[in-house]
Write a protein that holds these residues in place. Structure first.
Motif, PDB file in Angstrom:
ATOM      1  N   ASP A  32     117.254  -9.433 -42.131  1.00 44.15           N
ATOM      2  CA  ASP A  32     117.233 -10.878 -42.291  1.00 44.15           C
ATOM      3  C   ASP A  32     116.686 -11.148 -43.697  1.00 44.15           C
ATOM      4  N   PRO A  33     117.467 -11.805 -44.577  1.00 44.67           N
ATOM      5  CA  PRO A  33     116.983 -12.017 -45.947  1.00 44.67           C
ATOM      6  C   PRO A  33     115.654 -12.765 -46.012  1.00 44.67           C
ATOM      7  N   ALA A  34     115.412 -13.659 -45.057  1.00 41.15           N
ATOM      8  CA  ALA A  34     114.162 -14.422 -45.062  1.00 41.15           C
ATOM      9  C   ALA A  34     112.948 -13.548 -44.773  1.00 41.15           C
ATOM     10  N   LYS A  35     113.194 -12.370 -44.193  1.00 42.99           N
ATOM     11  CA  LYS A  35     112.107 -11.438 -43.892  1.00 42.99           C
ATOM     12  C   LYS A  35     112.144 -10.216 -44.806  1.00 42.99           C
ATOM     13  N   THR A  36     112.916 -10.343 -45.896  1.00 40.17           N
ATOM     14  CA  THR A  36     113.096  -9.237 -46.832  1.00 40.17           C
ATOM     15  C   THR A  36     112.485  -9.590 -48.178  1.00 40.17           C
ATOM     16  N   LEU A  37     111.696  -8.683 -48.718  1.00 32.34           N
ATOM     17  CA  LEU A  37     111.073  -8.849 -50.036  1.00 32.34           C
ATOM     18  C   LEU A  37     111.703  -7.859 -51.008  1.00 32.34           C
ATOM     19  N   PHE A  38     112.049  -8.339 -52.195  1.00 34.28           N
ATOM     20  CA  PHE A  38     112.618  -7.498 -53.249  1.00 34.28           C
ATOM     21  C   PHE A  38     111.703  -7.536 -54.461  1.00 34.28           C
TER      22      PHE A  38
END
Length: 208
Positions: free
Chosen positions: A166-172
């Motif tokens: 889930d992009p909202a729970k992903t940190l880059f």
């Protein structure tokens, strides 16, 4: 750290591995007398970017370098110059990865190439006794292996889709602002590691 993060995607150069790109420029200047003309020919072919996208094998790449240099060069000389920018893996950064892996999914996402991959894995083995960076991550995405490179949003989407993140729970985390902006356009949460910042001194700090 940002709250609600379950997945962390790391860049490699200047995030985990110290690099110094001018060292490679200097090394080529020492090898090739007319470096300016050489670089113009290399850029006209977009050689370095295409190498990062896997368009050339190492043998084809060194042949193209010799062609553009216009002088005989051994593979070892070209590899040494090309790899000169690669420095070291600070131990604390590797320890941070080990600690984070207990609570987060970890992915490595790097613009790199086959020659550099062999070189930095050799450094990791020599310095820390680890065979490759895959030991620290659930998945590893190298641009030359997937045929895509940052900041093309397709490479971030590939990571999200294949890993089920889930992009909202992903940190880059990346050291280039344009790479962070591309990730954020897909809803990924980003941290730009500005010049002078390190993950051990500015992001993942020991609990007091």
């Amino acid at each position: 750290m940002i709250e609600g993060i379950r997945h962390i995607v790391f860049d490699l150069g200047n995030v985990l591995l110290n690099i110094d790109p001018p060292r490679t420029e200097t090394a080529f200047k020492e090898l090739i007398p007319d470096t300016e003309a050489f670089m113009q020919r290399v850029q006209s072919e977009d050689l370095f970017r295409r190498m990062e996208c896997g368009a050339y094998t190492p043998a084809e790449f060194t042949d193209r370098i010799r062609h553009h240099a216009g002088i005989p060069l051994h593979d070892e000389q070209i590899h040494a110059a090309w790899n000169a920018l690669l420095l070291d893996f600070p131990l604390r950064r590797l320890q941070i990865l080990q600690q984070l892996s207990l609570y987060h999914d970890l992915v490595l996402l790097s613009n790199t190439n086959e020659i550099h991959e062999a070189a930095f894995n050799a450094t990791l083995q020599r310095e820390h006794g680890m065979p490759n960076l895959g030991v620290f991550f659930d998945r590893v995405y190298y641009s030359h292996r997937v045929g895509l490179r940052k900041p093309d949003t397709a490479i971030y989407q590939l990571v999200l889709d294949e890993c089920g993140f889930d992009p909202a729970k992903t940190l880059f985390i990346d050291d280039l602002k344009e790479n962070i902006a591309a990730a954020e356009s897909l809803g990924i949460r980003g941290i730009w590691l500005e010049p002078g910042m390190t993950i051990e001194e500015h992001i993942f700090l020991p609990k007091q």
